[in-house]
Scaffold this motif. Structure first.
Motif, PDB file in Angstrom:
ATOM      1  N   GLU A   1      20.889  36.066   2.534  1.00  0.00           N
ATOM      2  CA  GLU A   1      20.754  35.105   1.437  1.00  0.00           C
ATOM      3  C   GLU A   1      22.119  34.550   1.039  1.00  0.00           C
ATOM      4  N   ILE A   2      23.137  35.397   1.051  1.00  0.00           N
ATOM      5  CA  ILE A   2      24.501  34.938   0.753  1.00  0.00           C
ATOM      6  C   ILE A   2      24.927  33.878   1.765  1.00  0.00           C
ATOM      7  N   ARG A   3      24.686  34.158   3.041  1.00  0.00           N
ATOM      8  CA  ARG A   3      25.023  33.191   4.105  1.00  0.00           C
ATOM      9  C   ARG A   3      24.303  31.868   3.892  1.00  0.00           C
ATOM     10  N   ASP A   4      23.015  31.917   3.600  1.00  0.00           N
ATOM     11  CA  ASP A   4      22.233  30.694   3.419  1.00  0.00           C
ATOM     12  C   ASP A   4      22.661  29.951   2.158  1.00  0.00           C
ATOM     13  N   LEU A   5      23.007  30.702   1.125  1.00  0.00           N
ATOM     14  CA  LEU A   5      23.451  30.076  -0.119  1.00  0.00           C
ATOM     15  C   LEU A   5      24.768  29.337   0.088  1.00  0.00           C
ATOM     16  N   VAL A   6      25.684  29.952   0.826  1.00  0.00           N
ATOM     17  CA  VAL A   6      26.963  29.293   1.120  1.00  0.00           C
ATOM     18  C   VAL A   6      26.731  28.023   1.932  1.00  0.00           C
ATOM     19  N   ASP A   7      25.842  28.100   2.919  1.00  0.00           N
ATOM     20  CA  ASP A   7      25.536  26.908   3.716  1.00  0.00           C
ATOM     21  C   ASP A   7      24.999  25.794   2.837  1.00  0.00           C
ATOM     22  N   SER A   8      24.199  26.153   1.853  1.00  0.00           N
ATOM     23  CA  SER A   8      23.645  25.159   0.932  1.00  0.00           C
ATOM     24  C   SER A   8      24.732  24.578   0.030  1.00  0.00           C
ATOM     25  N   LEU A   9      25.615  25.442  -0.463  1.00  0.00           N
ATOM     26  CA  LEU A   9      26.685  24.983  -1.347  1.00  0.00           C
ATOM     27  C   LEU A   9      27.662  24.063  -0.624  1.00  0.00           C
ATOM     28  N   LYS A  10      27.820  24.264   0.670  1.00  0.00           N
ATOM     29  CA  LYS A  10      28.731  23.421   1.439  1.00  0.00           C
ATOM     30  C   LYS A  10      28.278  21.955   1.445  1.00  0.00           C
ATOM     31  N   LYS A  11      27.021  21.741   1.189  1.00  0.00           N
ATOM     32  CA  LYS A  11      26.483  20.382   1.180  1.00  0.00           C
ATOM     33  C   LYS A  11      26.616  19.717  -0.188  1.00  0.00           C
ATOM     34  N   SER A  12      27.079  20.488  -1.144  1.00  0.00           N
ATOM     35  CA  SER A  12      27.225  19.945  -2.496  1.00  0.00           C
ATOM     36  C   SER A  12      28.597  19.309  -2.665  1.00  0.00           C
ATOM     37  N   PRO A  13      28.774  18.485  -3.698  1.00  0.00           N
ATOM     38  CA  PRO A  13      30.080  17.846  -3.949  1.00  0.00           C
ATOM     39  C   PRO A  13      31.223  18.840  -4.131  1.00  0.00           C
ATOM     40  N   TYR A  14      30.873  20.089  -4.492  1.00  0.00           N
ATOM     41  CA  TYR A  14      31.914  21.086  -4.700  1.00  0.00           C
ATOM     42  C   TYR A  14      32.809  21.231  -3.482  1.00  0.00           C
ATOM     43  N   PHE A  15      32.215  21.236  -2.311  1.00  0.00           N
ATOM     44  CA  PHE A  15      32.971  21.565  -1.099  1.00  0.00           C
ATOM     45  C   PHE A  15      34.048  20.538  -0.798  1.00  0.00           C
ATOM     46  N   GLU A  16      33.997  19.393  -1.422  1.00  0.00           N
ATOM     47  CA  GLU A  16      35.020  18.371  -1.195  1.00  0.00           C
ATOM     48  C   GLU A  16      36.399  18.830  -1.657  1.00  0.00           C
ATOM     49  N   VAL A  17      36.437  19.721  -2.658  1.00  0.00           N
ATOM     50  CA  VAL A  17      37.739  20.158  -3.170  1.00  0.00           C
ATOM     51  C   VAL A  17      38.441  21.078  -2.183  1.00  0.00           C
ATOM     52  N   LYS A  18      37.729  21.526  -1.146  1.00  0.00           N
ATOM     53  CA  LYS A  18      38.350  22.439  -0.189  1.00  0.00           C
ATOM     54  C   LYS A  18      39.543  21.798   0.510  1.00  0.00           C
ATOM     55  N   SER A  19      39.586  20.486   0.546  1.00  0.00           N
ATOM     56  CA  SER A  19      40.687  19.803   1.220  1.00  0.00           C
ATOM     57  C   SER A  19      42.018  20.067   0.544  1.00  0.00           C
ATOM     58  N   SER A  20      41.992  20.548  -0.696  1.00  0.00           N
ATOM     59  CA  SER A  20      43.242  20.795  -1.413  1.00  0.00           C
ATOM     60  C   SER A  20      43.684  22.253  -1.333  1.00  0.00           C
ATOM     61  N   LYS A  21      42.991  23.076  -0.544  1.00  0.00           N
ATOM     62  CA  LYS A  21      43.328  24.502  -0.496  1.00  0.00           C
ATOM     63  C   LYS A  21      44.661  24.719   0.232  1.00  0.00           C
ATOM     64  N   ASN A  22      45.282  25.867  -0.042  1.00  0.00           N
ATOM     65  CA  ASN A  22      46.444  26.283   0.738  1.00  0.00           C
ATOM     66  C   ASN A  22      46.214  27.703   1.215  1.00  0.00           C
ATOM     67  N   ASP A  23      47.107  28.220   2.020  1.00  0.00           N
ATOM     68  CA  ASP A  23      46.868  29.492   2.668  1.00  0.00           C
ATOM     69  C   ASP A  23      47.540  30.670   1.970  1.00  0.00           C
ATOM     70  N   ALA A  24      48.015  30.485   0.755  1.00  0.00           N
ATOM     71  CA  ALA A  24      48.661  31.597   0.031  1.00  0.00           C
ATOM     72  C   ALA A  24      47.606  32.472  -0.601  1.00  0.00           C
ATOM     73  N   SER A  25      47.702  33.790  -0.406  1.00  0.00           N
ATOM     74  CA  SER A  25      46.788  34.704  -1.062  1.00  0.00           C
ATOM     75  C   SER A  25      47.261  34.879  -2.511  1.00  0.00           C
ATOM     76  N   TRP A  26      46.417  35.508  -3.327  1.00  0.00           N
ATOM     77  CA  TRP A  26      46.753  35.699  -4.747  1.00  0.00           C
ATOM     78  C   TRP A  26      48.051  36.474  -4.902  1.00  0.00           C
ATOM     79  N   ASP A  27      48.193  37.549  -4.122  1.00  0.00           N
ATOM     80  CA  ASP A  27      49.396  38.377  -4.246  1.00  0.00           C
ATOM     81  C   ASP A  27      50.648  37.593  -3.849  1.00  0.00           C
ATOM     82  N   ASP A  28      50.525  36.690  -2.893  1.00  0.00           N
ATOM     83  CA  ASP A  28      51.689  35.928  -2.446  1.00  0.00           C
ATOM     84  C   ASP A  28      52.157  34.940  -3.508  1.00  0.00           C
ATOM     85  N   LYS A  29      51.258  34.574  -4.425  1.00  0.00           N
ATOM     86  CA  LYS A  29      51.588  33.544  -5.404  1.00  0.00           C
ATOM     87  C   LYS A  29      52.210  34.138  -6.674  1.00  0.00           C
ATOM     88  N   THR A  30      52.146  35.481  -6.818  1.00  0.00           N
ATOM     89  CA  THR A  30      52.616  36.081  -8.058  1.00  0.00           C
ATOM     90  C   THR A  30      53.999  36.687  -7.875  1.00  0.00           C
TER      91      THR A  30
END
Length: 231
Positions: free
Chosen positions: A202-231
């Protein structure tokens, strides 16, 4: 020989490991005190697809430095069966999961034998920190590995928590929230990884569904720093 005259059985002495504070061979000769000083790093980066939230590191996971390391835990078998990660993935690949958009954290960082050692104050402080991490990283889906963790996070009674998608909303982020049954093998209702696959599928299917929503557009602004690397 009369029972009264029979030689008494000698009690087995406490194991050297327990008496000296040294844990078993799987801990490489470390004492419990040494292991308890360890914890797990947050494996988080902005705009994850899934952020898995545990309660706190157990001794063996803290010793190894990887999430859900204890033999018998159903987390990694279920995650691979769901297709969310490659079939060969296990605890040693937890950091590799960041490249797949999957991260890990715990509500309390302190390592213990069991969660009963944790105080209400630790849960309260951990909840504040977790909210900050979620709003800063804005994961698509936050998955709580067990109903008890979500109860502590939201302050609701355990009996009121139902597994599945939650209506809970955290101000400052667009994350959806999901609760699955704990991956611990101690839950008699779910004796095998296959018995709890409903949640991971269900988690897998839910993520697939969310990827089709406008939310996933913000992924283009992600970077590769983990939380610990940023602090």
């Amino acid at each position: 020989m009369p029972k009264a005259l029979q030689p008494r059985k000698r009690k087995k002495p406490a194991s050297t490991s327990r008496a000296s504070g040294i844990l078993g061979p799987m801990f490489g000769g470390c004492s419990e005190e040494e292991v308890r000083r360890k914890t797990l790093p947050d494996l988080i980066k902005p705009h994850l697809e899934i952020l898995f939230v545990g309660i706190n590191p157990g001794l063996y996971s803290a010793y190894r430095g990887h999430y859900y390391s204890k033999k018998g835990n159903h987390f990694w078998p279920c995650l691979t069966l769901s297709g969310l990660v490659p079939a060969h993935y296990g605890p040693d690949n937890d950091r590799d999961c960041l490249d797949l958009g999957i991260g890990f954290t715990d509500i309390v960082r302190r390592c213990t034998r069991n969660q009963n050692e944790l105080s209400d104050e630790e849960f309260a402080a951990g909840t504040v920190e977790l909210c900050q991490k979620i709003t800063a990283c804005n994961p698509m889906l936050v998955v709580f590995n067990g109903k008890g963790i979500f109860a502590k996070f939201t302050g609701v009674k355990l009996k009121e928590v139902v597994c599945g998608v939650q209506s809970y909303v955290l101000e400052g982020c667009v994350s959806k929230f999901y609760v699955m049954t704990s991956s611990s093998p101690l839950n008699a209702h779910f004796p095998t990884p296959q018995s709890r696959m409903f949640y991971y599928d269900e988690i897998r299917d839910l993520v697939d569904s969310l990827k089709k929503s406008p939310y996933f557009e913000v992924k283009s602004s992600k970077n590769d720093a983990s939380w610990d690397d940023k602090t």
